[in-house]
Each structure stands twice: as C-alpha cells, then as structure tokens.
Enzyme design. Structure first.
Site, mmCIF file in Angstrom:
data_model
loop_
_atom_site.group_PDB
_atom_site.id
_atom_site.type_symbol
_atom_site.label_atom_id
_atom_site.label_comp_id
_atom_site.label_asym_id
_atom_site.label_seq_id
_atom_site.Cartn_x
_atom_site.Cartn_y
_atom_site.Cartn_z
ATOM 1 N N ASP A 94 23.126 16.523 31.634
ATOM 2 C CA ASP A 94 23.590 15.545 30.647
ATOM 3 C C ASP A 94 23.894 16.298 29.354
ATOM 4 O OD1 ASP A 94 22.777 13.869 32.680
ATOM 5 O OD2 ASP A 94 21.565 12.566 31.416
ATOM 6 N N LYS A 160 27.719 8.688 29.292
ATOM 7 C CA LYS A 160 26.373 8.181 29.004
ATOM 8 C C LYS A 160 26.339 7.689 27.566
ATOM 9 C CE LYS A 160 21.613 10.023 28.671
ATOM 10 N NZ LYS A 160 20.785 11.217 28.954
ATOM 11 N N LYS A 189 26.150 5.936 32.645
ATOM 12 C CA LYS A 189 24.697 5.995 32.511
ATOM 13 C C LYS A 189 24.312 5.346 31.191
ATOM 14 C CE LYS A 189 20.719 9.153 32.241
ATOM 15 N NZ LYS A 189 20.240 10.535 32.450
#
Length: 230
Positions: A94, A160, A189
């Site tokens: 991430d 995300k 996400k």
C-alpha cells in the site's frame, strides 16, 4: 447486506501500523488473521519478514506500506522500499501517492511514482498487488478522480482512501466516488476509522472490495451477532 463471517473476513486487511508494535504483537496479529480468515495482515516494513515467517503455509497474505504515511519520499526510495518488502515476503504494498505533486498538477510525476512501485513489486513477485493510498482528506473531488485515473494508468490494482494518520478516514461517499472513477478490474480499499460492523458494511455497499482496519476481530465477531435482514 447478507455476508457470512468468513466472507467478510476475506475482505479485511488485519492492520497493525502502530510505531510501538513489537514481535509479540505481530505474532498475535498473524494468529488472529489465520484463525478468522482475513485476506492479509498489514504491517510496517520492518515487520514483513517476521509476519511472513509466522504466516508460512497459510493463505493469509503479508501486506506492507511504502512512502508511509506522507507520500513525500522520492520515487526511487518508494520503489526500493517496495522491492525490499517483496523480497522479504510481502505480496501486497500500500503506497502513499505524492500528494503535493498531485496538488501541483504534476500528473507525470504522480504516475511515474506509482509506476515505479508497480514495476519494483513485479520484478520480485509477478502476482504482487499495489494499492495506492490517496489520503482523500487532503483532496478535492477533482483531485480524487484524477488520482484514480493516474493509478489506473500506472498499473496499480487498488486505490485506497486513507492512511489512518491523515485528517480524515474513509467515507461511503468517497468509496463510491473512487469506485466510479476506476476501471472495473481495479479494487477499492476503504481504510481509516472503520471500527464497527455497520461501518464495514456501509463501505462494502458503497463499492469497497477490501477494508483496512485494526478492528477486524471485533468487526467479524459483530457480524455473527447481527440479526439477518428481513
């Protein structure tokens, strides 16, 4: 939304990014992840090898963070961090995008930053995943949409919402916007402030395909006690 405990757990990255986390904390995180069937554990880079060792033989992936939490590292630093993490056992990274460059309108730098991390992961692990953290609390709606487009063009697999360390966490409205702004093959996400079953289900209803939370155990336990929809 009618999800079983296992179905919900399979959408959760069981997260521990506190600076005080030690080996015993990571061991406990991994035990919980295997027991409840979470998609991944998400840990700081220093803990990747430890988590990978604890999860040997399990289907739970190791996820880590890159350029965290500000996104202000150089592209070369982010790529090297991602490459080292993949070599140590991370299957997912991430990364925080370059927020300042996005706000400057330097789309070429933002895209190159992401593309470098994608290439670094694939050089070690061909099926590795990259999720781009937008830190939506800092962005206008136009910037969120543009960030989604750049992430897709750079080959990222998810966008995300948040690091959990920024000015705001995930909202259903942001999740829905991100979902509309990316190709169907990409995931969303939702992360930042998701602590209850109701919040988790709201994010999924809005279009989230993965949730990042340090409250995963409480959330999946909550669905077990939620009465079925009429």
């Amino acid at each position: 939304m009618d999800l079983s405990k296992r179905q919900l757990a399979a959408m959760i990255d069981h997260t521990l990014l506190k600076p005080t986390a030690g080996t015993e904390d990571i061991r406990r995180l991994c035990i919980e992840a295997v027991r409840d069937g979470f998609a991944a554990v998400c840990v700081n880079p220093v803990h990747v090898a430890t988590a990978a060792r604890f999860l040997t033989g399990s289907p739970v992936a190791v996820c880590t963070v890159t350029g965290f939490p500000l996104g202000a590292n150089t592209p070369e630093t982010k790529a090297q961090e991602a490459r080292q993490a993949a070599s140590a056992g991370a299957a997912e990274v991430d990364m925080v995008l370059n927020i300042g460059a996005l706000k400057d309108g330097d789309d070429a730098l933002v895209e190159a930053d992401i593309r470098g991390v994608v290439a670094a992961i694939k050089a070690v692990k061909q099926d590795g995943l990259v999720k781009v953290i937008l830190e939506t609390g800092y962005l206008t709606e136009e910037e969120k949409v543009r960030a989604c487009r750049l992430a897709g063009q750079a080959g990222a697999h998810f966008v995300k919402t948040s690091t959990g360390f920024g000015p705001a966490g995930a909202t259903a409205a942001d999740v829905a916007l991100l979902r509309r702004s990316i190709p169907a093959a990409m995931g969303v996400k939702a992360a930042g402030g998701i602590r209850t079953i109701d919040q988790a289900l709201a994010m999924i209803a809005a279009g989230a395909t993965r949730l990042g939370t340090s409250s995963g155990v409480a959330i999946v336990d909550g669905i077990s006690s939620t009465p079925p929809a009429p």
